[in-house]
Enzyme design. Structure first.
Site, PDB file in Angstrom:
ATOM      1  N   ASP A  39       4.732   4.503 -38.263  1.00  0.00           N
ATOM      2  CA  ASP A  39       5.166   5.634 -37.419  1.00  0.00           C
ATOM      3  C   ASP A  39       6.608   5.404 -36.955  1.00  0.00           C
ATOM      4  O   ASP A  39       7.463   6.287 -37.065  1.00  0.00           O
ATOM      5  CB  ASP A  39       4.210   5.735 -36.222  1.00  0.00           C
ATOM      6  CG  ASP A  39       4.677   6.726 -35.170  1.00  0.00           C
ATOM      7  OD1 ASP A  39       5.202   7.780 -35.547  1.00  0.00           O
ATOM      8  OD2 ASP A  39       4.531   6.424 -33.959  1.00  0.00           O
TER       9      ASP A  39
ATOM     10  N   GLU B 245      -2.242  12.542 -28.423  1.00  0.00           N
ATOM     11  CA  GLU B 245      -1.076  12.549 -27.531  1.00  0.00           C
ATOM     12  C   GLU B 245      -0.455  13.943 -27.388  1.00  0.00           C
ATOM     13  O   GLU B 245      -0.061  14.351 -26.304  1.00  0.00           O
ATOM     14  CB  GLU B 245      -0.043  11.585 -28.138  1.00  0.00           C
ATOM     15  CG  GLU B 245       1.021  11.108 -27.181  1.00  0.00           C
ATOM     16  CD  GLU B 245       1.934  10.118 -27.911  1.00  0.00           C
ATOM     17  OE1 GLU B 245       3.141  10.337 -27.848  1.00  0.00           O
ATOM     18  OE2 GLU B 245       1.440   9.168 -28.535  1.00  0.00           O
ATOM     19  N   ASP B 246      -0.362  14.685 -28.523  1.00  0.00           N
ATOM     20  CA  ASP B 246       0.446  15.918 -28.531  1.00  0.00           C
ATOM     21  C   ASP B 246      -0.339  17.227 -28.547  1.00  0.00           C
ATOM     22  O   ASP B 246       0.232  18.285 -28.353  1.00  0.00           O
ATOM     23  CB  ASP B 246       1.385  15.912 -29.754  1.00  0.00           C
ATOM     24  CG  ASP B 246       2.451  14.833 -29.668  1.00  0.00           C
ATOM     25  OD1 ASP B 246       2.621  14.275 -28.568  1.00  0.00           O
ATOM     26  OD2 ASP B 246       3.096  14.540 -30.687  1.00  0.00           O
TER      27      ASP B 246
ATOM     28  N   ASP C 176      31.015 -15.463 -48.820  1.00  0.00           N
ATOM     29  CA  ASP C 176      31.318 -16.513 -49.798  1.00  0.00           C
ATOM     30  C   ASP C 176      30.072 -17.283 -50.217  1.00  0.00           C
ATOM     31  O   ASP C 176      30.127 -18.145 -51.079  1.00  0.00           O
ATOM     32  CB  ASP C 176      32.353 -17.505 -49.232  1.00  0.00           C
ATOM     33  CG  ASP C 176      33.766 -16.969 -49.414  1.00  0.00           C
ATOM     34  OD1 ASP C 176      33.899 -15.941 -50.100  1.00  0.00           O
ATOM     35  OD2 ASP C 176      34.711 -17.554 -48.865  1.00  0.00           O
TER      36      ASP C 176
ATOM     37  N   HIS D   2      -2.402  10.359 -36.019  1.00  0.00           N
ATOM     38  CA  HIS D   2      -1.948   9.453 -34.952  1.00  0.00           C
ATOM     39  C   HIS D   2      -1.323  10.142 -33.738  1.00  0.00           C
ATOM     40  O   HIS D   2      -1.265   9.560 -32.659  1.00  0.00           O
ATOM     41  CB  HIS D   2      -0.995   8.379 -35.515  1.00  0.00           C
ATOM     42  CG  HIS D   2       0.389   8.865 -35.796  1.00  0.00           C
ATOM     43  ND1 HIS D   2       0.769   9.399 -37.008  1.00  0.00           N
ATOM     44  CD2 HIS D   2       1.494   8.883 -35.016  1.00  0.00           C
ATOM     45  CE1 HIS D   2       2.052   9.727 -36.951  1.00  0.00           C
ATOM     46  NE2 HIS D   2       2.512   9.433 -35.763  1.00  0.00           N
TER      47      HIS D   2
ATOM     48  N   HIS E 225       5.560  14.774 -40.495  1.00  0.00           N
ATOM     49  CA  HIS E 225       5.722  13.406 -39.975  1.00  0.00           C
ATOM     50  C   HIS E 225       4.470  12.556 -40.225  1.00  0.00           C
ATOM     51  O   HIS E 225       4.574  11.477 -40.834  1.00  0.00           O
ATOM     52  CB  HIS E 225       6.090  13.449 -38.483  1.00  0.00           C
ATOM     53  CG  HIS E 225       5.981  12.130 -37.784  1.00  0.00           C
ATOM     54  ND1 HIS E 225       6.734  11.033 -38.138  1.00  0.00           N
ATOM     55  CD2 HIS E 225       5.175  11.728 -36.757  1.00  0.00           C
ATOM     56  CE1 HIS E 225       6.401  10.005 -37.365  1.00  0.00           C
ATOM     57  NE2 HIS E 225       5.455  10.406 -36.525  1.00  0.00           N
TER      58      HIS E 225
END
Length: 702
Positions: free
Chosen positions: A139, A76-77, A259, A72, A48
């Site tokens: 992201d 956070e993870d 159209d 990134h 990712h």
């Protein structure tokens, strides 16, 4: 999925070898940090960040942005701290990563509040470095491309957020290609069946359109050749979401939208754009009112192009966009083109970057004045409107505003102080209502007055987030000062029963009570009393620590002057006016509501000292007060005009008028009029009774 080798080959074309090595090092660091983590699709998690970096590489973003893309999700993870990233890759990269990271440590009551807080944090980081939003958009784009593996509820929530916030941000930053992909992916996730049906209908229509498209394209190319002009002619496909939006918004059938044929002509320089315009107008006749010159007056996101609509073959409408190659690049990549061209390819790219910075600066102003993150995000959504109107100041400066903006929006766009002190406006030199929507090309002059304040009614018609936020902020400040003033009067009234004043209370006693109530200062306590959240008499007893007995009855009435402002309101059920016996009802959070002493709505609480307060009118009461009258009169021609003439003759104003016929002979008219006091009202009633045909007049009290 992109491989690291393919990615390195891609960035080697525009970055130096040391920069490429730094990006490669960031990849290996992320790979190690995410070791053992997998995406919902089963792939290693590091695929990712690599895909996100690839999206940014396609925009030729700098090496620090690519490193931030690789890293990134690390904070956070994986539990790696910002300080560790800073030590490894430098402060700038760590700040970019932190700006994109969510607030995972904090607990939020609702999902909406969490999203709003995270967006607010990102907006603050954007103010320091605009690249934060570009990393976030990349992201989000990769997440949208791989949304299929998510459960339906989460899929719809992410798609909704993308359509409401991230697609408009991409548009606001001039990133056309990314916006289109966001919108189509979001539409397919939100409404899969509708997207599928429109997709199939587009495929069918494409076959029928081929012949007309090629004939139109030939005609345009021939016109350019005839006039010795060089330019690339491309047919433009409408994307799914724009077709769906037009079908819904303009209530048109699919065939009506399909159209219309659209072409883009890309040329070498600005001068050629206008020559090409003349050339195509020579082939097909232009439709009046459909020409727009966004080269002379660019859109708020820096977009530049000439737009015209022509009557094509057999009367078929043909939309044409004419622009230079730089404008084409800027239209597709927007602010990212700043890095692609290193800001050296002319003034347009610098302008686009400056406009983006201006927008972020506006976000900071909204954030500073908003009460909560939810109010902030609501105002940001309002400001992400794509359509603009162009308004001139009296000195000829051009202001860009969202479509539907009013003179109040314009006043706040010029300067906050102009908005706060605005009392009237002139549109093209004529006096006009402040609520009138502005049209492109109008010249607006704002009339201000010292000491003027924003009107709460403005919130009903302003469009821009800036105006809405500043009006709310000014009203909050006004309400606070009025609450403090009323609170002081109420507390002094309660203390007067003990022959004391607030100034005579010792500071240490006041601080003890403030800490008990968990309030920061004296003004906060007075505001709480003025808003009706705390009872003045209870606070007075607490300040005196129960050891003083009242010297006289504390229930002597408080005088109302009529100039207290927002914190005192007059009950609509009984419409009290000066001269009427009155009582005050303290409503928590709203302040004091004034009722007639005999009002039925407060019968149950009128003897409760915690809810009701005895009041009287001050001798110097001022202002205008509404009162409702019911007038029965014989039905006659022009009876409304007769009544209106009678009322204005007594110097009173009609606020509202309504009529119902009781039978063929008698009409009943309901009037809401503004008067100064009971004496003024009696003069009005006396004047009305003298009118021919008036049978009965009654003041409505409940």
């Amino acid at each position: 999925m992109p491989t690291l080798d393919a990615f390195v080959e891609r960035i080697s074309g525009y970055l130096s070898a040391p920069q490429v090595n730094l990006v490669r090092r960031a990849f290996y660091y992320a790979e190690q940090a995410h070791d053992g983590q997998r995406r919902r699709s089963g792939e290693p998690y590091v695929t990712h960040p690599l895909a996100v970096a690839h999206i940014l590489a396609d925009m030729h973003m700098d090496h620090q942005s690519l490193m931030a893309a690789m890293l990134h999700d690390v904070i956070e993870d994986t539990g790696i701290a910002k300080e560790a990233l800073s030590a490894q890759f430098g402060e700038t990269v760590a700040e970019l990563v932190d700006g994109v990271s969510k607030l995972t440590q904090m607990q939020f009551e609702t999902k909406a509040e969490a999203q709003a807080e995270n967006f607010q944090k990102m907006a603050l980081a954007m103010a320091r470095d605009i690249r934060v939003i570009l990393v976030k958009l990349a992201d989000r784009l990769h997440n949208m491309r791989t949304l299929g593996v998510m459960p339906p509820v989460k899929r719809r929530r992410i798609a909704k957020e993308t359509l409401e916030i991230y697609a408009p941000i991409a548009n606001r930053l001039g990133m056309h290609q990314m916006r289109i992909e966001f919108e189509d992916l979001g539409f397919q996730a939100m409404h899969p069946m509708r997207a599928d049906r429109i997709q199939r209908a587009v495929r069918r229509a494409r076959g029928n359109r081929k012949e007309i498209l090629s004939k139109l394209e030939e005609s345009l190319r021939a016109a350019l050749e005839r006039d010795g002009l060089e330019g690339e002619v491309h047919g433009r496909e409408k994307h799914l979401y724009s077709i769906y939006k037009k079908m819904r918004g303009k209530r048109r059938a699919f065939h009506e939208i399909m159209d219309v044929y659209a072409f883009r002509i890309v040329v070498d320089k600005v001068d050629t754009c206008y020559r090409v315009l003349g050339s195509v107008h020579g082939v097909f006749k232009p439709i009046p009112g459909r020409f727009k010159d966004y080269i002379a007056i660019p859109k708020a996101n820096g977009y530049q192009s000439l737009h015209t609509t022509l009557f094509g073959l057999h009367g078929v409408p043909v939309e044409i966009q004419i622009r230079t190659r730089e404008m084409e690049e800027l239209a597709n990549q927007g602010i990212a083109a700043h890095w692609l061209y290193k800001s050296a390819e002319g003034e347009n790219l610098k302008q686009g970057h400056a406009r983006a910075r201006q927008w972020v600066k506006g976000l900071l102003e909204l954030q500073k004045n908003a009460d909560s993150s939810l109010e902030f995000i609501e105002n940001v959504k309002i400001d992400l409107f794509p359509d603009e109107v162009y308004i001139f100041t009296p000195k000829g400066r051009i202001m860009e505003l969202p479509k539907g903006s009013t003179a109040v929006d314009f006043a706040f766009a010029v300067h906050t102080d102009v908005g706060n002190s605005c009392i009237a406006c002139r549109i093209d030199k004529r006096l006009a209502p402040l609520s009138e929507p502005l049209q492109s090309g109008q010249t607006v002059e704002i009339i201000t007055a010292p000491g003027a304040r924003p009107n709460p009614a403005w919130l009903n018609f302003v469009i821009t987030g800036k105006a809405r936020t500043h009006i709310r902020h000014a009203l909050k400040q006004q309400r606070r000062s009025e609450s403090i003033s009323l609170g002081e009067r109420l507390l002094n009234k309660a203390l007067s029963a003990f022959n004391l004043k607030l100034e005579q209370i010792a500071d240490d006693v006041l601080h003890t009570v403030l800490s008990e109530y968990r309030l920061a200062g004296r003004d906060d306590l007075l505001e709480e009393i003025g808003l009706g959240n705390r009872m003045a008499y209870v606070v007075a007893r607490r300040l005196l620590a129960q050891d003083h007995e009242p010297a006289h009855n504390p229930d002597s009435p408080l005088a109302i002057r009529g100039t207290e402002g927002l914190i005192i309101s007059y009950a609509k059920c009984c419409t009290p006016i000066p001269g009427d016996p009155i009582i005050g009802h303290l409503s928590a959070g709203k302040g004091m509501v004034i009722h007639l002493d005999s009002c039925r709505n407060i019968t149950d609480i009128r003897h409760n000292p915690e809810k009701c307060f005895p009041l009287t009118w001050a001798k110097d009461v001022s202002g205008e007060f509404n009162v409702e009258l019911r007038v029965e009169l014989e039905h006659q021609r022009g009876l409304i005009a007769v009544l209106a003439t009678g009322i204005t003759a007594t110097d009173a104003n009609i606020e509202k008028i309504g009529m119902d016929e009781r039978d063929g002979r008698v009409s009943v008219v309901h009037l809401i009029i503004s008067v100064r006091d009971r004496l003024h009202l009696s003069r009005v009633i006396k004047k009305l009774r003298a009118l021919k045909g008036v049978m009965h007049i009654q003041r409505i009290r409940n």
